[in-house]
Design an enzyme around this catalytic site. Sequence first.
Site, PDB file in Angstrom:
ATOM      1  N   ASP A 106      -5.297  -2.922   4.992  1.00  0.00           N
ATOM      2  CA  ASP A 106      -5.270  -2.684   3.541  1.00  0.00           C
ATOM      3  C   ASP A 106      -4.824  -3.861   2.678  1.00  0.00           C
ATOM      4  O   ASP A 106      -3.829  -4.527   3.003  1.00  0.00           O
ATOM      5  CB  ASP A 106      -4.266  -1.567   3.211  1.00  0.00           C
ATOM      6  CG  ASP A 106      -4.384  -0.369   4.104  1.00  0.00           C
ATOM      7  OD1 ASP A 106      -5.283  -0.317   4.925  1.00  0.00           O
ATOM      8  OD2 ASP A 106      -3.515   0.521   3.977  1.00  0.00           O
ATOM      9  N   SER A 132       1.779  -0.108   3.786  1.00  0.00           N
ATOM     10  CA  SER A 132       1.161  -0.469   2.498  1.00  0.00           C
ATOM     11  C   SER A 132       2.034  -0.147   1.297  1.00  0.00           C
ATOM     12  O   SER A 132       2.862   0.768   1.328  1.00  0.00           O
ATOM     13  CB  SER A 132      -0.177   0.241   2.364  1.00  0.00           C
ATOM     14  OG  SER A 132      -1.104  -0.403   3.197  1.00  0.00           O
TER      15      SER A 132
HETATM   16  C1  FRU Z   1      -4.408   2.889   5.601  1.00  0.00           C
HETATM   17  C2  FRU Z   1      -3.057   2.884   6.289  1.00  0.00           C
HETATM   18  C3  FRU Z   1      -1.927   3.210   5.327  1.00  0.00           C
HETATM   19  C4  FRU Z   1      -0.747   2.573   5.978  1.00  0.00           C
HETATM   20  C5  FRU Z   1      -1.346   1.319   6.549  1.00  0.00           C
HETATM   21  C6  FRU Z   1      -0.730   0.848   7.839  1.00  0.00           C
HETATM   22  O1  FRU Z   1      -5.356   2.110   6.267  1.00  0.00           O
HETATM   23  O2  FRU Z   1      -3.046   3.795   7.387  1.00  0.00           O
HETATM   24  O3  FRU Z   1      -1.761   4.581   5.062  1.00  0.00           O
HETATM   25  O4  FRU Z   1       0.284   2.287   5.077  1.00  0.00           O
HETATM   26  O5  FRU Z   1      -2.724   1.594   6.776  1.00  0.00           O
HETATM   27  O6  FRU Z   1      -1.261  -0.402   8.213  1.00  0.00           O
END
Ligand code: FRU
Length: 449
Positions: A19, A80
């Site tokens: 992300d 994230s």
């Molecule tokens: C989305 C996610 C988020 C999380 C992050 C971990 O792709 O699963 O919900 O914070 O990636 O890398």
Amino acid sequence: MADWRQVLHLEPPQGWLNDPNGLCFFHGLYHVFFQYAPDSTDGRTPKGWGHWQSPDLLHWTFTGSTLLPDTPWDCSGAYSGCAVPCGDVLRLYYTGNVKHPGPHDYTHTGRDSNTLLAETPDGIRTGPKRRLMANADYPADCSLHVRDPKVWREAQAWYLLLGARSLQDAGRALLYRSRDGLAWTLARVLEPRPAFGYMWECPDGFRLDGRRWLSVCPQGLPHGETENQNRYQSGYFGLDGDWETGTLTAFAEWDKGFDFYAPQTLRTPDGRTLLIGWMGMPDADYRNPTAALGWQHCLTLPRELTAGPGGLCQRPARELDALAEGAPLDLPAGSTHTLPLPFRLRMTAPGDFALTLADGVQFERSGGLLALRFRDEALGGGRTIRRARCGGPLTLDLVADRSSLEFYADGGATVFSTRFYPADPRISLSVQGADAAVQTLRPMHFVLS
Ligand code: FRU
């Protein structure tokens, strides 16, 4: 010889990216953080935040890892989150993920989801981490999956959104309010009835065209021929009214292609809203052969959002127009050419058409359906077909990088993004049913500091 290093898209120098995080403009620079695991290409080691910065969205400097998973609050991942300018510093709000050893399902037991804050003067150095909320602070009917804070200021208030899964397996967004961005009170739970998926990740709230919009990534929606074709989805609701009392309108997907997830918006100094997503898909069964070369995944181009009659439209940020090189080359209907990547192709198709790239990927319309179809298994790494409904004359703006394609169709009302892995950085291009024009693009400038 294959050369899949992107020249228009942000990638990790090595390792894994997912992300985009903390998108903002602060002290004269754009900051693009991202979920980063430098030591593995499969995303299985704990993630931190990598950081790119740029004065103009064209010249980028990678400064390394800004947040590491290095405290008891975030040891299984600095997940994230977002960045909010506050005086002389940027506040980084994010989720500290902790997985405890033991026989846990990590949904009802064994996981901590901490809402954490770190401040940075420059996007590079950070001060101490503070814990603002823990699972006990979230509503009692939430599972342990609560994450991805998005914070903004509106009027005198601070708002914070978190994505969550309820104990009844319904996706929801938790909206909190604060006077100082530190102490938070639950203002509302946004949760459609009946449930819209079992979990929402990466919520984002933004204002555009006099309206509020809620972007979320729902997991567990039923798949259809033209809807929700990916493993997980990513889209937006309009909000009729304000954050605390408004009602959600119909959901629209951001992107109909194979590779798009977890987008976030930012405001440019001149008031545009840009959207950047992860050009990837969690838990998908397609392959990305760059993993064998030491890195995996990239972000999408920054996309300008505007409100259209049927919802939000996307176009590549206008800054990218400066990369066009030379005069456009005409590709009349029925012709075939070979061109070096990267390039941009524009076309208006009155009726059915087919555009074939690299002898194995086709973007076409027939019988009112737009389709992105791989005819070559190696070129698509196992990607097959994605569809969308579409009538009337169709405009297309395609940006082709060394290993990605972004099709902005219908004035940007329908977008398809995908990775592709051509054997040669010069690819064939043939068009049927419409005249196209193509322009080669200069690479962006990437520096590793
Ligand atoms: C989305 C996610 C988020 C999380 C992050 C971990 O792709 O699963 O919900 O914070 O990636 O890398």
